[in-house]
Design a protein around this motif. Sequence first.
Motif, short mmCIF file in Angstrom:
data_model
loop_
_atom_site.label_atom_id
_atom_site.label_comp_id
_atom_site.label_asym_id
_atom_site.label_seq_id
_atom_site.Cartn_x
_atom_site.Cartn_y
_atom_site.Cartn_z
N LYS A 85 0.76 -1.15 0.05
CA LYS A 85 -0.04 -0.06 -0.01
C LYS A 85 0.96 1.21 0.01
CE LYS A 85 -4.43 -1.80 1.83
NZ LYS A 85 -5.31 -1.46 0.84
N LEU A 86 1.90 1.11 0.92
CA LEU A 86 2.82 2.44 0.67
C LEU A 86 3.40 2.60 -0.66
CD1 LEU A 86 4.33 4.76 2.52
CD2 LEU A 86 6.26 2.92 2.76
N LYS A 87 3.95 1.51 -1.41
CA LYS A 87 4.33 1.69 -2.73
C LYS A 87 3.25 2.15 -3.97
CE LYS A 87 5.54 -1.41 -6.39
NZ LYS A 87 4.31 -1.77 -7.05
N THR A 88 2.11 1.72 -3.59
CA THR A 88 0.80 2.14 -4.18
C THR A 88 0.66 3.83 -4.00
OG1 THR A 88 0.05 0.08 -4.31
CG2 THR A 88 -1.62 2.06 -4.94
N GLN A 89 0.81 4.14 -2.73
CA GLN A 89 0.44 5.45 -2.36
C GLN A 89 1.45 6.41 -2.91
OE1 GLN A 89 -2.15 6.09 -0.71
NE2 GLN A 89 -2.21 8.06 0.04
N ILE A 90 2.82 5.95 -2.99
CA ILE A 90 3.90 6.75 -3.29
C ILE A 90 3.64 6.88 -4.84
CG2 ILE A 90 6.57 6.99 -3.92
CD1 ILE A 90 6.88 5.61 -1.18
N GLN A 91 3.27 5.89 -5.72
CA GLN A 91 3.14 5.77 -7.14
C GLN A 91 2.06 6.93 -7.45
OE1 GLN A 91 2.65 1.79 -8.09
NE2 GLN A 91 4.73 1.50 -8.49
N LEU A 92 1.03 6.97 -6.60
CA LEU A 92 -0.20 7.93 -6.93
C LEU A 92 0.34 9.34 -6.72
CD1 LEU A 92 -3.09 5.99 -5.36
CD2 LEU A 92 -2.79 6.26 -7.79
N VAL A 93 0.87 9.62 -5.55
CA VAL A 93 1.17 10.85 -5.18
C VAL A 93 2.32 11.46 -6.12
CG1 VAL A 93 2.76 12.42 -3.63
CG2 VAL A 93 0.83 10.71 -2.73
N GLN A 94 3.32 10.44 -6.87
CA GLN A 94 4.21 10.90 -7.96
C GLN A 94 3.63 11.15 -9.21
OE1 GLN A 94 6.96 7.71 -7.88
NE2 GLN A 94 8.40 8.58 -6.26
N GLN A 95 2.35 10.47 -9.42
CA GLN A 95 1.74 10.73 -10.65
C GLN A 95 0.70 11.70 -10.63
OE1 GLN A 95 0.43 6.91 -11.84
NE2 GLN A 95 2.46 6.08 -12.29
N ASP A 96 0.61 12.67 -9.30
CA ASP A 96 -0.43 13.50 -9.09
C ASP A 96 -1.89 12.97 -9.32
OD1 ASP A 96 1.39 15.37 -8.37
OD2 ASP A 96 1.69 16.00 -10.61
N GLN A 97 -2.29 11.76 -8.89
CA GLN A 97 -3.25 11.00 -8.90
C GLN A 97 -4.06 11.11 -7.45
OE1 GLN A 97 -3.49 7.26 -10.59
NE2 GLN A 97 -2.50 7.81 -12.67
N PRO A 98 -5.13 11.10 -7.35
CA PRO A 98 -5.94 11.18 -6.15
C PRO A 98 -5.62 9.74 -5.30
CG PRO A 98 -7.61 10.91 -7.79
CD PRO A 98 -6.36 10.98 -8.46
N THR A 99 -5.31 10.00 -4.16
CA THR A 99 -5.24 8.81 -3.08
C THR A 99 -6.52 8.34 -2.56
OG1 THR A 99 -4.68 10.51 -1.43
CG2 THR A 99 -3.07 9.62 -2.93
N ASN A 100 -6.38 7.39 -1.99
CA ASN A 100 -7.75 6.86 -1.34
C ASN A 100 -7.56 7.11 0.28
OD1 ASN A 100 -9.80 5.26 0.01
ND2 ASN A 100 -9.23 3.52 -1.52
N PRO A 101 -8.61 7.61 0.73
CA PRO A 101 -8.45 7.96 2.22
C PRO A 101 -8.42 6.66 3.04
CG PRO A 101 -10.49 8.73 1.34
CD PRO A 101 -9.59 8.44 0.29
N TYR A 102 -8.86 5.73 2.43
CA TYR A 102 -8.96 4.52 3.31
C TYR A 102 -7.41 3.87 3.15
CZ TYR A 102 -14.03 4.08 3.27
OH TYR A 102 -15.20 4.40 3.54
N ASP A 103 -7.06 3.96 2.17
CA ASP A 103 -5.42 3.38 2.20
C ASP A 103 -4.57 4.35 3.18
OD1 ASP A 103 -6.05 1.30 0.69
OD2 ASP A 103 -5.49 2.33 -1.34
N GLU A 104 -4.65 5.60 3.23
CA GLU A 104 -4.00 6.38 3.89
C GLU A 104 -4.28 6.17 5.29
OE1 GLU A 104 -5.28 10.25 2.92
OE2 GLU A 104 -4.37 10.41 0.99
#
Length: 191
Positions: free
Chosen positions: A134-153
Amino acid sequence: MSMILSNNGMTKSSLYEIASRILGLYVLFTATDPFIDLVYALLAVQQAQANPEAFGDLNQMPFAMVALAHLLLVLSLGIFLVFGNRNLAKWICRPDDYSENANLFASKKVVYEIALVIFSLWLVFWTLPEFVFKLKTQIQLVQQDQPTNPYDESYLFIAAIKITLGLLVLFNAPLVSGWLSRRVNQEGAQG
């Protein structure tokens, strides 16, 4: 009456108290899962208030209340097993269990330390793989300026707490087991 030590070792009632405390530690470690459920339920309540159409007419508050009740029940059980182990042993043990020897290969402190190490390793290894994913996915989303999921956060935050707790207990297992075994000896002297 409980935790009477004979010259040859511990009594059977002592083992019941140790087993109860170890089971209580396990229950407290697993309380992180109901805590995660509560956080998710509260997030759903928050989302339902912000966007009522997302859940239709389904009120999310009862789910949050059930999650809170579940967490409180698990915590209460764990606390009772850890700190009420003497009362539990009185309920379980027969009179001869207080005098019958149960020789062990190790002291109470060593038994507690082994249990703490096993539980803390279990907590870290159980949590770590999904946390890393989930951390890897979150980092990828942030790097690509895509919205993140509050549940994953929220999951990342809670998983970080679980891993930190597991590591703290792992590295302090001798200290915690010493405290637990001293507490048992003090209770036995009072009994």
